[in-house]
Design a protein around this motif. Structure first.
Motif, PDB file in Angstrom:
ATOM      1  N   CYS A 391       0.827  -1.206   0.000  1.00 28.96           N
ATOM      2  CA  CYS A 391       0.000   0.000   0.000  1.00 28.96           C
ATOM      3  C   CYS A 391       0.867   1.263   0.000  1.00 28.96           C
ATOM      4  O   CYS A 391       2.034   1.246   0.397  1.00 28.96           O
ATOM      5  CB  CYS A 391      -0.914   0.017   1.229  1.00 28.96           C
ATOM      6  N   THR A 392       0.266   2.340  -0.414  1.00 27.96           N
ATOM      7  CA  THR A 392       0.916   3.653  -0.410  1.00 27.96           C
ATOM      8  C   THR A 392      -0.003   4.651   0.298  1.00 27.96           C
ATOM      9  O   THR A 392      -1.105   4.301   0.745  1.00 27.96           O
ATOM     10  CB  THR A 392       1.187   4.136  -1.843  1.00 27.96           C
ATOM     11  N   ASP A 393       0.444   5.893   0.369  1.00 29.60           N
ATOM     12  CA  ASP A 393      -0.374   6.978   0.904  1.00 29.60           C
ATOM     13  C   ASP A 393      -0.924   6.660   2.291  1.00 29.60           C
ATOM     14  O   ASP A 393      -2.112   6.887   2.581  1.00 29.60           O
ATOM     15  CB  ASP A 393      -1.531   7.310  -0.047  1.00 29.60           C
ATOM     16  N   VAL A 394      -0.059   6.137   3.155  1.00 28.04           N
ATOM     17  CA  VAL A 394      -0.484   5.780   4.511  1.00 28.04           C
ATOM     18  C   VAL A 394      -0.631   7.047   5.354  1.00 28.04           C
ATOM     19  O   VAL A 394       0.271   7.888   5.400  1.00 28.04           O
ATOM     20  CB  VAL A 394       0.531   4.824   5.166  1.00 28.04           C
ATOM     21  N   VAL A 395      -1.778   7.198   5.993  1.00 29.99           N
ATOM     22  CA  VAL A 395      -2.040   8.339   6.876  1.00 29.99           C
ATOM     23  C   VAL A 395      -2.396   7.787   8.257  1.00 29.99           C
ATOM     24  O   VAL A 395      -3.319   6.979   8.384  1.00 29.99           O
ATOM     25  CB  VAL A 395      -3.192   9.221   6.360  1.00 29.99           C
ATOM     26  N   LEU A 396      -1.665   8.218   9.285  1.00 24.86           N
ATOM     27  CA  LEU A 396      -1.870   7.747  10.654  1.00 24.86           C
ATOM     28  C   LEU A 396      -2.346   8.893  11.546  1.00 24.86           C
ATOM     29  O   LEU A 396      -2.062  10.067  11.262  1.00 24.86           O
ATOM     30  CB  LEU A 396      -0.565   7.176  11.212  1.00 24.86           C
ATOM     31  N   PRO A 397      -3.050   8.567  12.633  1.00 26.73           N
ATOM     32  CA  PRO A 397      -3.471   9.627  13.563  1.00 26.73           C
ATOM     33  C   PRO A 397      -2.257  10.332  14.156  1.00 26.73           C
ATOM     34  O   PRO A 397      -1.200   9.729  14.358  1.00 26.73           O
ATOM     35  CB  PRO A 397      -4.246   8.869  14.647  1.00 26.73           C
ATOM     36  N   LYS A 398      -2.404  11.615  14.457  1.00 23.50           N
ATOM     37  CA  LYS A 398      -1.336  12.352  15.117  1.00 23.50           C
ATOM     38  C   LYS A 398      -1.153  11.836  16.540  1.00 23.50           C
ATOM     39  O   LYS A 398      -2.092  11.333  17.158  1.00 23.50           O
ATOM     40  CB  LYS A 398      -1.662  13.837  15.142  1.00 23.50           C
ATOM     41  N   SER A 399       0.037  11.972  17.056  1.00 26.84           N
ATOM     42  CA  SER A 399       0.308  11.519  18.420  1.00 26.84           C
ATOM     43  C   SER A 399      -0.600  12.212  19.438  1.00 26.84           C
ATOM     44  O   SER A 399      -0.929  11.640  20.482  1.00 26.84           O
ATOM     45  CB  SER A 399       1.778  11.771  18.782  1.00 26.84           C
ATOM     46  N   SER A 400      -1.063  13.404  19.109  1.00 26.06           N
ATOM     47  CA  SER A 400      -1.940  14.134  20.030  1.00 26.06           C
ATOM     48  C   SER A 400      -3.313  13.463  20.168  1.00 26.06           C
ATOM     49  O   SER A 400      -4.086  13.812  21.069  1.00 26.06           O
ATOM     50  CB  SER A 400      -2.118  15.568  19.561  1.00 26.06           C
ATOM     51  N   ALA A 401      -3.634  12.508  19.255  1.00 20.53           N
ATOM     52  CA  ALA A 401      -4.905  11.781  19.347  1.00 20.53           C
ATOM     53  C   ALA A 401      -4.867  10.713  20.426  1.00 20.53           C
ATOM     54  O   ALA A 401      -5.895  10.102  20.737  1.00 20.53           O
ATOM     55  CB  ALA A 401      -5.236  11.144  18.005  1.00 20.53           C
ATOM     56  N   PHE A 402      -3.692  10.490  20.998  1.00 19.66           N
ATOM     57  CA  PHE A 402      -3.524   9.526  22.083  1.00 19.66           C
ATOM     58  C   PHE A 402      -3.034  10.282  23.320  1.00 19.66           C
ATOM     59  O   PHE A 402      -2.187  11.172  23.203  1.00 19.66           O
ATOM     60  CB  PHE A 402      -2.478   8.463  21.702  1.00 19.66           C
ATOM     61  N   PRO A 403      -3.477   9.947  24.539  1.00 16.72           N
ATOM     62  CA  PRO A 403      -4.512   8.968  24.850  1.00 16.72           C
ATOM     63  C   PRO A 403      -5.906   9.508  24.509  1.00 16.72           C
ATOM     64  O   PRO A 403      -6.058  10.708  24.203  1.00 16.72           O
ATOM     65  CB  PRO A 403      -4.362   8.786  26.364  1.00 16.72           C
ATOM     66  N   PHE A 404      -6.891   8.629  24.624  1.00 18.69           N
ATOM     67  CA  PHE A 404      -8.248   9.029  24.284  1.00 18.69           C
ATOM     68  C   PHE A 404      -8.856   9.887  25.401  1.00 18.69           C
ATOM     69  O   PHE A 404      -8.819   9.513  26.568  1.00 18.69           O
ATOM     70  CB  PHE A 404      -9.125   7.796  24.055  1.00 18.69           C
ATOM     71  N   ARG A 405      -9.435  11.016  24.987  1.00 17.00           N
ATOM     72  CA  ARG A 405     -10.207  11.838  25.908  1.00 17.00           C
ATOM     73  C   ARG A 405     -11.465  12.279  25.178  1.00 17.00           C
ATOM     74  O   ARG A 405     -11.371  12.957  24.154  1.00 17.00           O
ATOM     75  CB  ARG A 405      -9.394  13.081  26.347  1.00 17.00           C
ATOM     76  N   PRO A 406     -12.634  11.887  25.700  1.00 15.45           N
ATOM     77  CA  PRO A 406     -13.886  12.265  25.011  1.00 15.45           C
ATOM     78  C   PRO A 406     -13.991  13.769  24.824  1.00 15.45           C
ATOM     79  O   PRO A 406     -13.543  14.544  25.681  1.00 15.45           O
ATOM     80  CB  PRO A 406     -14.969  11.756  25.957  1.00 15.45           C
ATOM     81  N   ALA A 407     -14.563  14.151  23.715  1.00 16.69           N
ATOM     82  CA  ALA A 407     -14.718  15.588  23.408  1.00 16.69           C
ATOM     83  C   ALA A 407     -15.736  16.233  24.352  1.00 16.69           C
ATOM     84  O   ALA A 407     -16.646  15.584  24.830  1.00 16.69           O
ATOM     85  CB  ALA A 407     -15.168  15.754  21.969  1.00 16.69           C
TER      86      ALA A 407
END
Length: 407
Positions: A391-407
Motif C-alpha cells: 500500500c501507499t499513501d499511509v495516513v496515521l493519527p497524530k500523536s496528540s490523538a492519544f490517549p483518548f479523551r472524550p470531546a
C-alpha cells in the motif's frame, strides 16, 4: 402356490411404486420450495444435501425471507425443514435451517467499526472460532455457521446503477447437535455451503450481466481453529504482534484471536485480548489511580480490536452507531483520526488503487489504562497490513490523538 407368489410380488411392487412416488414427489416439492424462496439463484440440489434438509421442506412466504430481484438488493431467503424441527422439538414441527443471501457493492448500508463493549469471546469460557479465508483463489470467508463469497462484477448493473462487485452467503441456522461435530459444522456441510455460495454468486452474476465467474471452491474445507491463543503463537493476522514482543509487557494483551492472512479479503481483523489472570492483575495495579475502574469479569472483556476495511467497504465506515439521535462520524479514506465519543481510532491507505481504512477499538475500562501506550501497537498493525499489501499513501493519527479523551 405360484399364483399366491405372483399376488405377493404384485402387492410388493404396488407398495414400492407408491413409496417411490411419495419420495419422488417430496424431492420435487422440496426443490420447488427452495427455488420459490430463493428466486432460482440458490442451487436447490445442494441445499437438499445439507444435514438438516431431510423430511418436508417449506419456505417463508412473507416479502422478507424470499428473494425477488425486482425489489432491489440485498435480499435473503429462508428455508425450513421437519428434520430440523424434530431434532429440536419445535411446536410447529419444522425449523428454519438454511439462509441464502445476496447483495452488491457499493452498498448503501455503512460499516460500523467494532464497538468498545463488543463480545468477541465465548462469555462462558469455551473456545471461540475466528473466521478464516475460504482460499482457492476466491475472495471469501468461512464462518462458524456458513460461507460468504465475493465476485467482481465488471459491466454489471442492479437497481438501475452499475455495481463493482456482488456477494453471496450460504448459512446454516442450526449450529448445535445433532448437526455439528465438536461444536462446529460438519466437514460435509462446510463443503456444501461453499459450493452453494459460489453457485449462488455465479447465478446472480448471470442475472446482473457480470463478466466474471468464480471457480469451484476448495474441497475438504478445514474446521475453524480454536482461539484465543497465546500471543507467542500468533502467526496469521496477528503475527506482527508476536514479532514486536508487545505481550512481554504486563500492560498489553497476552492472547490473540486471528485468522490466516489472505490479501484477497476485503475485511481483515486481529483481536488482542487480556487473559483472565493478566486482566485481573492489571486491574489490581491500576484501581488505586482509577477508583471508578470496573473489574473485568468475562473472558476477553478487555481487548484491542484491529480491523481493516478495503475497497468499497472502506468508503463507508463509521466510528459510531447510526442511531437517529447521533451524528455518525465517518472514517474517511485519505485521512486519519479518532472518534470524539468512543476509544476508536482510524488510519487510511491506498492498496492496488483501492482505499483502505484501518480501525482500532479499545474496550471500555482498558482504554483508561493503556490508551497512552497503544499508539505504537496501532502503528505496528497498520505498517504490517500496508507492507503486506504493497500500500501507499499511509495516513496515521497524530500523536496528540492519544490517549483518548472524550470531546
Amino acid at each position: 402356490m405360484r399364483k399366491s407368489v405372483n399376488v405377493l410380488l404384485c402387492l410388493a411392487a404396488v407398495v414400492a411404486i407408491g413409496w417411490c412416488g411419495r419420495e419422488i414427489w417430496q424431492i420435487v416439492d422440496a426443490r420447488r420450495q427452495v427455488d420459490e424462496a430463493c428466486g432460482g439463484l440458490v442451487p436447490a440440489g445442494r441445499v437438499l444435501s445439507l444435514s438438516p434438509a431431510d423430511g418436508t421442506l417449506t419456505h417463508r412466504t412473507s416479502e422478507e425471507g424470499t428473494i425477488d430481484l425486482d425489489d432491489g438488493l440485498p435480499q435473503d431467503c429462508e428455508v425450513f425443514s421437519t428434520e430440523a424441527g424434530e431434532a429440536y422439538g419445535t411446536n410447529s414441527g419444522e425449523r428454519w435451517f438454511f439462509t441464502g443471501a445476496v447483495g452488491v457493492l457499493p452498498a448503501d448500508e455503512p460499516r460500523v467499526a467494532d464497538h468498545p463493549v463488543e463480545v468477541l469471546l465465548d462469555p462462558h469460557g469455551g473456545p471461540t472460532h475466528p473466521y478464516q479465508p475460504l482460499g482457492g483463489g476466491i475472495t471469501g470467508i468461512v464462518t462458524d455457521s456458513g460461507v460468504v463469497v465475493e465476485l467482481p462484477c465488471a459491466g454489471g448493473e442492479a437497481d438501475g446503477r452499475s455495481v463493482t462487485a456482488l456477494w453471496a452467503r450460504a448459512e446454516l441456522m442450526v449450529t448445535k447437535p445433532p448437526f455439528t461435530e465438536n461444536g462446529q459444522l460438519t466437514g460435509h456441510d462446510r463443503d456444501v455451503l461453499a459450493e452453494t455460495a459460489v453457485t449462488t454468486a455465479n447465478n446472480l452474476a448471470g442475472r446482473l450481466g457480470c463478466a466474471d465467474r468464480l471457480p469451484d471452491p476448495p474441497e475438504d474445507i478445514p474446521a475453524l481453529p480454536e482461539g484465543p491463543v497465546p500471543a507467542s503463537r500468533a502467526e496469521g493476522t496477528c503475527a506482527w504482534y508476536r514479532e514486536a514482543g508487545f505481550a512481554r509487557s504486563g500492560r498489553f494483551p497476552d492472547q490473540v484471536l486471528e485468522s490466516r492472512t489472505d490479501d484477497r479479503l476485503r475485511d481483515e481483523r486481529c483481536v488482542l485480548v487480556l487473559g483472565a489472570e493478566r486482566a485481573a492483575g492489571l486491574h489490581h495495579a491500576e484501581v488505586e489511580d482509577h477508583s471508578y475502574l470496573a473489574r473485568p469479569t468475562t473472558p476477553g472483556q478487555w481487548f484491542v480490536s484491529l480491523h481493516t476495511y478495503s475497497g468499497e467497504r472502506a468508503r463507508n465506515v463509521l466510528l459510531t452507531s447510526t442511531r437517529s439521535d447521533e451524528a455518525p462520524e465517518p472514517a474517511e479514506p485519505g485521512k486519519a483520526g479518532r472518534s470524539s465519543e468512543d476509544p476508536v481510532w482510524w488510519a487510511s491507505s491506498v492498496c492496488a488503487g483501492q482505499p483502505q481504512v484501518h480501525t482500532m477499538t479499545l474496550a471500555y475500562g482498558y482504554d483508561t489504562v493503556i490508551s497512552s501506550e497503544i499508539e505504537k501497537a496501532f502503528r505496528a498493525y497498520v505498517t504490517d497490513v500496508t507492507e503486506r499489501r504493497d500500500c501507499t499513501d499511509v495516513v496515521l493519527p497524530k500523536s496528540s490523538a492519544f490517549p483518548f479523551r472524550p470531546a
